[in-house]
Design a protein around this motif. Structure first.
Motif, PDB file in Angstrom:
ATOM      1  N   ALA A 422       0.835  -1.214   0.000  1.00  0.00           N
ATOM      2  CA  ALA A 422       0.000   0.000   0.000  1.00  0.00           C
ATOM      3  C   ALA A 422       0.865   1.258   0.000  1.00  0.00           C
ATOM      4  O   ALA A 422       0.583   2.221  -0.728  1.00  0.00           O
ATOM      5  N   GLU A 423       1.920   1.276   0.799  1.00  0.00           N
ATOM      6  CA  GLU A 423       2.790   2.457   0.851  1.00  0.00           C
ATOM      7  C   GLU A 423       3.514   2.665  -0.481  1.00  0.00           C
ATOM      8  O   GLU A 423       3.659   3.793  -0.955  1.00  0.00           O
ATOM      9  N   ILE A 424       3.969   1.560  -1.106  1.00  0.00           N
ATOM     10  CA  ILE A 424       4.636   1.670  -2.410  1.00  0.00           C
ATOM     11  C   ILE A 424       3.649   2.182  -3.459  1.00  0.00           C
ATOM     12  O   ILE A 424       3.976   3.033  -4.295  1.00  0.00           O
ATOM     13  N   ALA A 425       2.409   1.667  -3.405  1.00  0.00           N
ATOM     14  CA  ALA A 425       1.380   2.080  -4.373  1.00  0.00           C
ATOM     15  C   ALA A 425       1.062   3.569  -4.256  1.00  0.00           C
ATOM     16  O   ALA A 425       0.728   4.227  -5.242  1.00  0.00           O
ATOM     17  N   MET A 426       1.168   4.102  -3.044  1.00  0.00           N
ATOM     18  CA  MET A 426       0.903   5.532  -2.849  1.00  0.00           C
ATOM     19  C   MET A 426       2.094   6.395  -3.251  1.00  0.00           C
ATOM     20  O   MET A 426       1.986   7.617  -3.289  1.00  0.00           O
ATOM     21  N   GLY A 427       3.242   5.759  -3.484  1.00  0.00           N
ATOM     22  CA  GLY A 427       4.423   6.517  -3.878  1.00  0.00           C
ATOM     23  C   GLY A 427       5.221   7.061  -2.715  1.00  0.00           C
ATOM     24  O   GLY A 427       6.154   7.863  -2.912  1.00  0.00           O
ATOM     25  N   THR A 428       4.897   6.670  -1.491  1.00  0.00           N
ATOM     26  CA  THR A 428       5.632   7.184  -0.331  1.00  0.00           C
ATOM     27  C   THR A 428       6.928   6.413  -0.095  1.00  0.00           C
ATOM     28  O   THR A 428       7.765   6.825   0.693  1.00  0.00           O
ATOM     29  N   ILE A 429       7.073   5.254  -0.749  1.00  0.00           N
ATOM     30  CA  ILE A 429       8.281   4.434  -0.619  1.00  0.00           C
ATOM     31  C   ILE A 429       8.851   4.190  -2.004  1.00  0.00           C
ATOM     32  O   ILE A 429       8.145   3.726  -2.904  1.00  0.00           O
ATOM     33  N   GLY A 430      10.149   4.514  -2.183  1.00  0.00           N
ATOM     34  CA  GLY A 430      10.760   4.362  -3.497  1.00  0.00           C
ATOM     35  C   GLY A 430      11.962   3.449  -3.531  1.00  0.00           C
ATOM     36  O   GLY A 430      12.426   3.076  -4.600  1.00  0.00           O
ATOM     37  N   ASP A 431      12.496   3.101  -2.343  1.00  0.00           N
ATOM     38  CA  ASP A 431      13.623   2.170  -2.297  1.00  0.00           C
ATOM     39  C   ASP A 431      13.707   1.546  -0.905  1.00  0.00           C
ATOM     40  O   ASP A 431      12.897   1.849  -0.022  1.00  0.00           O
ATOM     41  N   ARG A 490      -1.245  -4.016 -10.865  1.00  0.00           N
ATOM     42  CA  ARG A 490      -1.806  -5.002  -9.933  1.00  0.00           C
ATOM     43  C   ARG A 490      -1.626  -4.527  -8.489  1.00  0.00           C
ATOM     44  O   ARG A 490      -2.545  -4.616  -7.672  1.00  0.00           O
ATOM     45  N   GLY A 491      -0.450  -3.994  -8.171  1.00  0.00           N
ATOM     46  CA  GLY A 491      -0.191  -3.510  -6.813  1.00  0.00           C
ATOM     47  C   GLY A 491      -1.060  -2.324  -6.455  1.00  0.00           C
ATOM     48  O   GLY A 491      -1.548  -2.208  -5.325  1.00  0.00           O
ATOM     49  N   VAL A 492      -1.251  -1.423  -7.422  1.00  0.00           N
ATOM     50  CA  VAL A 492      -2.090  -0.237  -7.180  1.00  0.00           C
ATOM     51  C   VAL A 492      -3.529  -0.653  -6.912  1.00  0.00           C
ATOM     52  O   VAL A 492      -4.176  -0.154  -5.974  1.00  0.00           O
ATOM     53  N   LEU A 493      -4.067  -1.574  -7.713  1.00  0.00           N
ATOM     54  CA  LEU A 493      -5.456  -2.011  -7.525  1.00  0.00           C
ATOM     55  C   LEU A 493      -5.624  -2.756  -6.199  1.00  0.00           C
ATOM     56  O   LEU A 493      -6.630  -2.586  -5.512  1.00  0.00           O
ATOM     57  N   ALA A 494      -4.631  -3.577  -5.831  1.00  0.00           N
ATOM     58  CA  ALA A 494      -4.710  -4.305  -4.557  1.00  0.00           C
ATOM     59  C   ALA A 494      -4.785  -3.325  -3.396  1.00  0.00           C
ATOM     60  O   ALA A 494      -5.543  -3.526  -2.441  1.00  0.00           O
TER      61      ALA A 494
END
Length: 785
Positions: A422-431, A490-494
């Protein structure tokens, strides 16, 4: 210390005139400082006032307050309780389901009330216009922060608070029942020692005498309920004979009713002096009750309380219990968290409960302590008595809980992959470094430092890498050469649809199969994909439900499904037809509510990876589960003001689509049985939907073998503009498929080829993926010579 002296402009916002000792001690931290606050205090000691003090300070400073209630039933109670703020011209808004949300009201609200799940969903979509209000919060009050330790829900609260702090950094005020490790919560929320409070049992308004009583467990669970009931009545009886009151907590709504019925007979048998049958005024008042069973029961001093009762009946039961007219009250756990109804004696009859999604589960330790905390009536009793009735094998577990309390643990590790996605999908985590920084904002990190071995902290970075690799392997995340990470569709929709990752994989695999096989999609496949979702993994089918399940699924091949999956599928089939068997209804509401969310998510997967026609089928399936209407009449539910009853009525009269409704006109709708006012609204609603006409132009009737021709077919939307999928098939095989925003008309090129077949059937089909309208189809036949 009087409220009017401290907060003159907010004196009317409080339900009392003077602060008690606990409230006085916490008051300077809440009113005179800006720091985050953590306060742990016994149940019934007045924690709600601390929340209200924090809210008043935010309002006085011109800010917005957010109150996080532990469960949905309590959000509505807060809305009622805080009419006092409305009277002071501050607006209170409860944020509930997606479809009921009014973003404009939420944006203008002074006090927002949400559950952790709703706040999680809103913060995931904070950059949308619909949910941007969530980033404009100045103080966030967490009621019952020990919910952190609850299965599944705990991790939701944890990551959501960490996310909210990153989004808008509100002041956090966290309130809790007594917990041994309050300092860990304070460390997580950066609350300094000066604003961290641990109020002990000496702050309870009434001393608590709590203990465990055992019963002999038998083979028959039904008989066991009555053994525990008689044990509970044994414990309550001495207090009832002395004009005290008893509150007995049971596992389910139905149990409150059955226990109250049985208790009335037993109380009469034991000749306990209770009831008010001779009180003429009370006899008259009891007629206000809508529930017949409850009306008969209260006159004997016995009542039941659960969230399924009407608000009128719940309010009356609470009022009469406070007045002492009801002396013995049976309730579900909701009452322990919400309404302040103390009793001299509290008995927890059931320590296990049936969850429609989880099967039989133990009541959480937090719930047990919360319920026992209701023992003792301030101003009436010097001591309260609380008892846990349990099987001998579990007695020591509950004795330890009562003696030592329950340290609050983080549950994030149990669902780390889901929340990380969820955090990656929101763009708050990049690495990877972002992941580590994110983890440092969680309660999990704080507890991991206290208990490094238990939380696997010696190899935390390794655990993170494993998580990321898992997300990459399963198609949720992509990595690049510079080691950055980003979410796949797929990650964004999940994340957007709040899915467990296993379910998202299942949905994606179904999409792949439909695309690869080009064999189309059936309603039954949608129902089965949802019924086998991991969200329903713990659903169990009881013995008395199996015949009903078999009857609903007759003719279906369900050999590969577990009994729980067959039960979910039977409930979904029954819901779609509007005929759920009585044996399945107790669990059907919860399963249907979760299933509609999952179908909506599958619809998004189909729209993204397959196309509008597949998404439209899922949209129609969702509408059928929600409304219980036939497949050919489901389009009627797209009309504002047409629910299941009205849709069925119109379909019976031969009006099964919005187009039929428009053609019939107001007069035709009146003839079909609608009143003129309703008919006018329904007619207008039908006109506001898209409506398609197909013009074949100069389409040929014949073609020579080996010849070919390209024709133009016009698809015209004579209704409201909408997103649509236009598909052309020849003899059932798809030729072309396009997705478009259909405003007025669209020209579709159709190739006519002289093939081996003697006749070609060309079909143009228009489906609307965001409306449950049956696709509009038109066909032409071409003879091959």
């Amino acid at each position: 210390m009087e409220v009017a002296e401290v907060l003159p402009e907010f004196a009317d916002a409080f339900a009392f005139e003077e602060f008690n000792r606990m409230q006085r001690e916490a008051l300077p931290a809440l009113i005179e400082r800006e720091d985050n606050v953590v306060a742990s205090a016994p149940t019934a000691s007045g924690k709600t006032a601390l929340a209200e003090l924090a809210i008043c300070k935010a309002l006085a400073d011109g800010g917005t307050a957010l109150f996080i209630a532990p469960m949905r039933a309590l959000t509505n109670e807060k809305e009622d309780d805080w009419d006092r703020f409305e009277d002071l011209e501050y607006s209170v808004y409860v944020v509930t389901g997606e479809r009921d949300l009014n973003p404009r009201r939420a944006r203008r609200a002074d006090i927002l009330v949400m559950t952790p799940e709703k706040l999680d969903s809103a913060t995931r979509k904070h950059d949308s216009r619909r949910y941007d209000f969530v980033t404009d919060v100045d103080v966030c009050v967490i009621d019952e922060v020990h919910l952190l330790d609850a299965d599944r829900r705990g991790s939701v609260l944890e990551v959501t608070i960490s996310r909210l702090r990153r989004l808008c950094d509100p002041r956090i005020v966290a309130l809790s029942a007594t917990m041994p490790n309050v300092d860990d919560v304070a460390a997580w929320l950066d609350a300094p020692p000066e604003t961290t409070f641990e109020f002990g049992d000496e702050y309870r308004p009434v001393d608590l005498n709590a203990g465990v009583k055992t019963y002999t467990h038998g083979e028959n669970t039904f008989a066991d309920k009555y053994r525990r009931l008689y044990r509970a009545l044994d414990l309550a009886e001495p207090h009832l004979r002395e004009d005290g009151q008893a509150l007995v907590f049971v596992a389910s709504r139905q149990d409150t009713v059955q226990a109250a019925k049985k208790a009335r007979d037993e109380i009469a048998e034991r000749d306990v002096p209770m009831g008010a049958r001779g009180d003429y005024d009370f006899h008259t008042d009891s007629k206000e009750l809508e529930n017949d069973t409850l009306r008969n029961s209260v006159l004997d001093g016995v009542a039941f309380h659960h969230a399924g009762l009407s608000k009128n009946d719940r309010d009356l039961v609470e009022k009469w219990f406070k007045e002492g007219r009801v002396e013995l009250l049976f309730s579900t756990s909701t009452l322990a968290w919400g309404v302040n109804l103390p009793a001299r004696c509290v008995v927890i009859r059931d320590t296990k409960l049936h969850d429609p999604l989880e099967g039989e589960v133990d009541m959480s330790p937090l719930d047990v302590l919360q319920m026992l905390g209701r023992a003792g009536r301030p101003g009436y009793d010097d001591v309260g008595y609380g008892w846990v009735v349990c099987d001998t094998a579990e007695a020591d577990k509950y004795r330890r809980l009562l003696n030592e309390g329950k340290e609050i643990e983080s549950r994030l590790a149990e669902s780390l992959e889901t929340h990380l996605n969820a955090e990656i999908a929101m763009g708050t985590i990049g690495d990877v470094e972002d992941v580590m920084s994110w983890l440092e904002t969680t309660f999990y990190y704080v507890r991991g430092q206290s208990k490094p071995e238990e939380y696997d902290f010696p190899d935390l970075r390794g655990r993170v890498r494993d998580c990321l690799e898992e997300l990459v392997d399963r198609g949720f995340v992509e990595t690049s050469e510079d080691l950055s990470i980003e979410a796949t569709p797929r990650g964004v929709l999940a994340s957007k649809y709040y899915l467990r990752l296993e379910t998202a994989v299942t949905f994606a695999e179904l999409c792949d199969r439909v695309v690869d096989d080009r064999s189309g999609l059936e309603t039954e496949e949608i129902l089965e994909a949802v019924a086998t979702a991991t969200e329903f993994d713990s659903v169990s089918a009881r013995q008395d439900e199996r015949d009903a399940i078999d009857a609903v699924l007759v003719g279906a091949d369900t050999r590969d499904l577990s009994p729980g999956q067959r039960k979910v599928l039977a409930i979904l089939r029954g819901a779609a037809s509007g005929n759920t068997p009585a044996e399945l209804r107790s669990d059907a509401w919860v399963i249907r509510r979760n299933a509609t969310r999952l179908v909506s998510a599958l619809e998004a997967f189909l729209d993204r990876f397959v196309g509008p026609h597949a998404a439209n089928l899922a949209q129609r399936t969702e509408a059928r589960i929600e409304n219980g209407v036939a497949e050919d009449a489901v389009g009627l539910t797209a009309i504002d003001g047409v629910g299941p009853g009205r849709a069925s009525k119109l379909a019976t009269e031969g009006l099964s689509t919005p187009g039929d409704v428009v053609t019939a006109g107001v007069a035709g709708l009146v003839d079909a049985g609608l009143s003129e006012g309703v008919a006018e609204r329904v007619y207008e609603g039908a006109q506001s939907l898209p409506s398609v006409e197909v013009d074949w132009g100069s389409f040929p009737e014949t073609i020579e073998t080996g010849e070919n021709d390209v024709c133009e077919v016009t698809v015209e939307n004579v209704g409201e503009p909408a997103r649509a999928g236009v598909r052309v098939t020849v003899n059932g095989v798809e030729m072309t498929s396009t997705s478009t925003y259909l405003r007025e008309e669209e020209t579709v090129p159709v190739g006519v080829f002289g093939a081996d077949a003697e006749e070609l059937e060309f079909t143009v089909s228009v489906a609307f993926p965001e409306e449950p309208l049956v696709p509009i189809e038109a066909s032409r036949h071409v003879e091959v010579r």
